[in-house]
Design a protein around this motif. Sequence first.
Motif, mmCIF file in Angstrom:
data_model
loop_
_atom_site.group_PDB
_atom_site.id
_atom_site.type_symbol
_atom_site.label_atom_id
_atom_site.label_comp_id
_atom_site.label_asym_id
_atom_site.label_seq_id
_atom_site.Cartn_x
_atom_site.Cartn_y
_atom_site.Cartn_z
ATOM 1 N N ARG A 16 4.454 -3.482 -0.604
ATOM 2 C CA ARG A 16 3.332 -3.354 -1.528
ATOM 3 C C ARG A 16 3.840 -3.869 -2.864
ATOM 4 O O ARG A 16 4.936 -3.524 -3.301
ATOM 5 N N ASP A 106 -1.154 -6.313 -2.009
ATOM 6 C CA ASP A 106 -1.674 -5.028 -2.473
ATOM 7 C C ASP A 106 -1.670 -4.045 -1.302
ATOM 8 O O ASP A 106 -1.458 -4.438 -0.157
ATOM 9 N N ASP A 107 -1.992 -2.784 -1.605
ATOM 10 C CA ASP A 107 -1.952 -1.777 -0.548
ATOM 11 C C ASP A 107 -2.965 -2.028 0.562
ATOM 12 O O ASP A 107 -2.677 -1.762 1.731
#
Length: 164
Positions: A16, A106-107
Motif C-alpha cells: 500500500r 492505494d488500499d
Amino acid sequence: KPDRHKFSGRMVVLVRQASATAEQRASQIEAVATHIKGLSEYMVSGHFTVACTTSAQPTATAVGKLFRTIPQVFPDSIVEHPEAAFLQFFTPPAAHSRDTIAMVADDGPVLYWLLRALQMSPEEAKAATSSYCIGHASISLVNIKADGSMKIVTVGDIGHLPTA
C-alpha cells in the motif's frame, strides 16, 4: 537447524502506498523499500518487476531503484477496475522458475488483489474490499505456484515502519 526452501513460482509483493502526510511519507517510503530489498533470497527472486498506480509512483520508484528497475505505471482505470492487473500478474512465472513482482497501489486495489488471491470472485472481491483496511506502506506477500495455486504468506505487515 531446520531445512529452508526457497519459495518457488512467483512472489507478489503487494505494497500500500506510503502516507499522504509529508512528514511520514519520506520515512515510510525508505522503510518499505529497504524492507523489500532485505527480504531473503528465500522470499524474493533476482528477477524483479515493479508495477504501480499513478498515485503510488513515489513509493514504487524507491523500491525500483533498489532493484535497478523502473516501475511500470498502470493505466488510471486500474484503480476502479483492478481485475486486469490481477489477471496479468497473479499467474505463475513464464520466463523463469521464480520471479518477484512488487505491486504498489492505494488500499482499494491491494485489498481487491488479496481477496481475489483468496479465491473470491471478482464481484465478491469488489463488494468486500471496503470491509477491510491495511496500513500505509504495509506489505502483503502472495506466492503463486507453477500450478497456479496461491498462498497468502503475510497480510498488512508494518513491522518495518519506524514508530511514531
